[in-house]
Design a protein around this motif. Structure first.
Motif, PDB file in Angstrom:
ATOM      1  N   GLU A  64       0.843  -1.202   0.000  1.00 27.59           N
ATOM      2  CA  GLU A  64       0.000   0.000   0.000  1.00 27.59           C
ATOM      3  C   GLU A  64       0.882   1.258   0.000  1.00 27.59           C
ATOM      4  O   GLU A  64       1.879   1.335   0.722  1.00 27.59           O
ATOM      5  CB  GLU A  64      -0.882   0.025   1.258  1.00 27.59           C
ATOM      6  CG  GLU A  64      -1.826  -1.147   1.397  1.00 27.59           C
ATOM      7  CD  GLU A  64      -3.023  -1.019   0.482  1.00 27.59           C
ATOM      8  OE1 GLU A  64      -3.367   0.123   0.122  1.00 27.59           O
ATOM      9  OE2 GLU A  64      -3.596  -2.061   0.124  1.00 27.59           O
ATOM     10  N   MET A  65       0.515   2.254  -0.845  1.00 26.87           N
ATOM     11  CA  MET A  65       1.205   3.545  -0.819  1.00 26.87           C
ATOM     12  C   MET A  65       0.810   4.282   0.451  1.00 26.87           C
ATOM     13  O   MET A  65      -0.373   4.415   0.763  1.00 26.87           O
ATOM     14  CB  MET A  65       0.824   4.384  -2.041  1.00 26.87           C
ATOM     15  CG  MET A  65       1.513   5.741  -2.090  1.00 26.87           C
ATOM     16  SD  MET A  65       3.313   5.632  -2.189  1.00 26.87           S
ATOM     17  CE  MET A  65       3.510   5.061  -3.870  1.00 26.87           C
ATOM     18  N   GLU A  66       1.810   4.735   1.191  1.00 26.78           N
ATOM     19  CA  GLU A  66       1.572   5.403   2.474  1.00 26.78           C
ATOM     20  C   GLU A  66       2.016   6.857   2.384  1.00 26.78           C
ATOM     21  O   GLU A  66       3.089   7.166   1.832  1.00 26.78           O
ATOM     22  CB  GLU A  66       2.332   4.701   3.593  1.00 26.78           C
ATOM     23  CG  GLU A  66       2.128   5.308   4.971  1.00 26.78           C
ATOM     24  CD  GLU A  66       0.704   5.107   5.484  1.00 26.78           C
ATOM     25  OE1 GLU A  66       0.274   5.933   6.313  1.00 26.78           O
ATOM     26  OE2 GLU A  66       0.038   4.141   5.065  1.00 26.78           O
ATOM     27  N   VAL A  67       1.232   7.747   2.898  1.00 29.24           N
ATOM     28  CA  VAL A  67       1.572   9.169   3.001  1.00 29.24           C
ATOM     29  C   VAL A  67       1.461   9.542   4.474  1.00 29.24           C
ATOM     30  O   VAL A  67       0.414   9.299   5.105  1.00 29.24           O
ATOM     31  CB  VAL A  67       0.627  10.052   2.165  1.00 29.24           C
ATOM     32  CG1 VAL A  67       1.014  11.524   2.313  1.00 29.24           C
ATOM     33  CG2 VAL A  67       0.648   9.633   0.702  1.00 29.24           C
ATOM     34  N   THR A  68       2.540  10.105   5.038  1.00 23.63           N
ATOM     35  CA  THR A  68       2.529  10.426   6.470  1.00 23.63           C
ATOM     36  C   THR A  68       3.235  11.748   6.732  1.00 23.63           C
ATOM     37  O   THR A  68       4.120  12.164   5.961  1.00 23.63           O
ATOM     38  CB  THR A  68       3.211   9.305   7.291  1.00 23.63           C
ATOM     39  OG1 THR A  68       3.069   9.563   8.676  1.00 23.63           O
ATOM     40  CG2 THR A  68       4.687   9.209   6.947  1.00 23.63           C
ATOM     41  N   GLU A  69       2.820  12.422   7.775  1.00 26.04           N
ATOM     42  CA  GLU A  69       3.469  13.675   8.166  1.00 26.04           C
ATOM     43  C   GLU A  69       4.852  13.376   8.754  1.00 26.04           C
ATOM     44  O   GLU A  69       4.979  12.565   9.674  1.00 26.04           O
ATOM     45  CB  GLU A  69       2.618  14.418   9.214  1.00 26.04           C
ATOM     46  CG  GLU A  69       1.284  14.908   8.687  1.00 26.04           C
ATOM     47  CD  GLU A  69       1.449  15.947   7.596  1.00 26.04           C
ATOM     48  OE1 GLU A  69       2.342  16.832   7.749  1.00 26.04           O
ATOM     49  OE2 GLU A  69       0.726  15.871   6.586  1.00 26.04           O
ATOM     50  N   GLU A  70       5.877  13.999   8.185  1.00 20.04           N
ATOM     51  CA  GLU A  70       7.234  13.793   8.653  1.00 20.04           C
ATOM     52  C   GLU A  70       7.924  15.127   8.936  1.00 20.04           C
ATOM     53  O   GLU A  70       7.515  16.177   8.418  1.00 20.04           O
ATOM     54  CB  GLU A  70       8.061  13.006   7.627  1.00 20.04           C
ATOM     55  CG  GLU A  70       7.625  11.566   7.488  1.00 20.04           C
ATOM     56  CD  GLU A  70       8.560  10.771   6.610  1.00 20.04           C
ATOM     57  OE1 GLU A  70       8.565   9.533   6.738  1.00 20.04           O
ATOM     58  OE2 GLU A  70       9.293  11.370   5.792  1.00 20.04           O
ATOM     59  N   VAL A  71       8.954  15.050   9.751  1.00 16.94           N
ATOM     60  CA  VAL A  71       9.776  16.213  10.081  1.00 16.94           C
ATOM     61  C   VAL A  71      11.196  15.951   9.578  1.00 16.94           C
ATOM     62  O   VAL A  71      11.747  14.868   9.807  1.00 16.94           O
ATOM     63  CB  VAL A  71       9.806  16.479  11.601  1.00 16.94           C
ATOM     64  CG1 VAL A  71      10.745  17.642  11.932  1.00 16.94           C
ATOM     65  CG2 VAL A  71       8.404  16.767  12.109  1.00 16.94           C
ATOM     66  N   LYS A  72      11.745  16.935   8.879  1.00 12.98           N
ATOM     67  CA  LYS A  72      13.149  16.856   8.465  1.00 12.98           C
ATOM     68  C   LYS A  72      13.981  17.556   9.523  1.00 12.98           C
ATOM     69  O   LYS A  72      13.816  18.752   9.773  1.00 12.98           O
ATOM     70  CB  LYS A  72      13.345  17.533   7.108  1.00 12.98           C
ATOM     71  CG  LYS A  72      14.776  17.523   6.602  1.00 12.98           C
ATOM     72  CD  LYS A  72      14.873  18.310   5.293  1.00 12.98           C
ATOM     73  CE  LYS A  72      16.293  18.343   4.759  1.00 12.98           C
ATOM     74  NZ  LYS A  72      16.388  19.171   3.521  1.00 12.98           N
ATOM     75  N   ILE A  73      14.866  16.811  10.170  1.00  5.86           N
ATOM     76  CA  ILE A  73      15.740  17.357  11.219  1.00  5.86           C
ATOM     77  C   ILE A  73      17.143  17.495  10.644  1.00  5.86           C
ATOM     78  O   ILE A  73      17.691  16.546  10.072  1.00  5.86           O
ATOM     79  CB  ILE A  73      15.760  16.448  12.456  1.00  5.86           C
ATOM     80  CG1 ILE A  73      14.356  16.300  13.036  1.00  5.86           C
ATOM     81  CG2 ILE A  73      16.735  16.986  13.512  1.00  5.86           C
ATOM     82  CD1 ILE A  73      14.267  15.268  14.149  1.00  5.86           C
TER      83      ILE A  73
END
Length: 373
Positions: A195-204
């Motif tokens: 399944e294609m997943e889209v999630t909120e991420e943070v670039k540190i």
């Protein structure tokens, strides 16, 4: 508290004064005599290793000697025990006393010989006189699910990333969407297989010296929730950890060259000094380098020093300094003895922090070969 082996003690020493700081070609630093594979409860700290120092180590029950001047400075073509040098090595080996030498690396290290001399002279506004070592900064950019960003930031900071000047825990974060699809055989933290997943991420993003790359990567991977974290490393055109030989700074109050010479005699505990220059010259900015500083007269002048404090100044070098308008105070090579107390105190502190039961004994043997009459 535990009694460590010699390797543990020297690893701690090299965390402060690493071999990579050595700035003399083929400087014979490190393990010189004996082995570190043994228990160590007492370490003797000395400037030099001679027969009297060896006897002192035996008498005081020391297993290791840490010396500034390497006991084997030139390659040996033989090891004869009917020579003074050979008899010394025989005595050390027969009594199972290990000798470890830290020479120019200890000169360069923060808190090493040159910093100790700088502090002994009550100088201020410390700077490196001659740069010999630096590292490039590196940047890590890692993408983390929003709910785990803080734990990753904390882990990176604890590992030493984000230390900039007088600040630590420095980082930059930006938000966005991460997209991925887990294939057969994966064990995704978020999403389903296929399944294609889209999630909120943070670039540190954090910066650190290049030499810390493996440590920083390990710290990040240990706390990152993803099976396959996405991250990038960038080498930056910015230097950090600039270190070198000698220090330059200022006196709290100006004084004449004559007054400053007496100041040095008192502070460095020497019976006499050699002086180059007009004794009435006003001194404010001071360059200092332990040991033989003949090669650094021009460095001191370029740095704006009024006076250069160093040992073993040669006749023609003194004349060159006169022509440059640079005054010199030569208190001798042996003022590097400041390292005895400095190393003993620093290592005692490092071992205490690691709960290692080791006593660092300051040698009481005077190895100064010159007498003043």
């Amino acid at each position: 508290m535990k009694i460590p082996n010699g390797n543990e003690v020297i690893q701690l020493f090299e965390s402060w004064s690493p071999k990579k700081l050595a700035c003399m070609e083929n400087d014979p630093i490190g393990l010189a005599i004996g082995t570190l594979n043994k228990s160590v409860s007492k370490v003797l700290v000395t400037l030099d290793v001679n027969h009297e120092v060896a006897e002192e180590a035996i008498r005081k029950g020391c297993q290791i000697i840490i010396a500034h001047h390497p006991p084997i400075f030139r390659k040996l073509s033989n090891l004869r025990t009917d020579t003074p040098e050979g008899k010394l090595f025989e005595k050390l080996i027969k009594n199972d006393i290990t000798v470890y030498a830290a020479h120019t690396n200890l000169d360069v290290a923060d808190g090493g010989v040159n910093d100790l001399l700088f502090d002994a002279l009550d100088l201020e506004n410390r700077q490196v006189l001659e740069e010999t070592y630096s590292e490039n900064l590196m940047k890590l950019a890692v993408f983390v699910p929003d709910g785990h960003a803080e734990s990753v930031r904390v882990a990176l900071a604890k590992a030493g990333a984000g230390h900039i000047g007088d600040y630590d825990s420095c980082s930059f974060s930006s938000s966005g969407e991460g997209r991925f699809r887990a294939l057969d055989g994966a064990n995704p933290y978020i999403g389903e297989i296929g399944e294609m997943e889209v999630t909120e991420e943070v670039k540190i993003e954090v910066v650190f010296p290049t030499s810390m790359k493996n440590k920083i990567l390990k710290a990040m991977l240990n706390v990152h929730p993803y099976e396959e974290p996405a991250y990038d490393f960038y080498t930056m055109a910015v230097e950090t950890n600039v270190m070198g030989l000698g220090r330059i700074g200022t006196l709290k109050q100006p004084m004449s060259l004559e007054q400053f010479a007496h100041h040095i005699k008192a502070k460095l505990d020497v019976p006499a000094v050699r002086v180059v220059g007009n004794l009435q010259t006003k001194i404010f900015k001071v360059a200092v380098i332990g040991g033989d500083g003949n090669s650094y007269v021009h460095s001191a002048k370029r740095a704006g020093a009024d006076v250069f404090v160093t040992g073993d100044i040669k006749f023609h070098v003194a004349q060159d300094a006169e022509n440059l308008g640079l005054t010199i105070v030569d208190p001798g090579h042996h003022v590097e003895k400041v390292m005895i107390k400095g190393v003993a105190e620093k290592m005692s502190l490092l071992c205490k922090e690691k709960k290692l039961d080791v006593e660092f004994i300051q040698s009481e043997i005077n190895t100064e070969p010159f007498q003043f009459i």
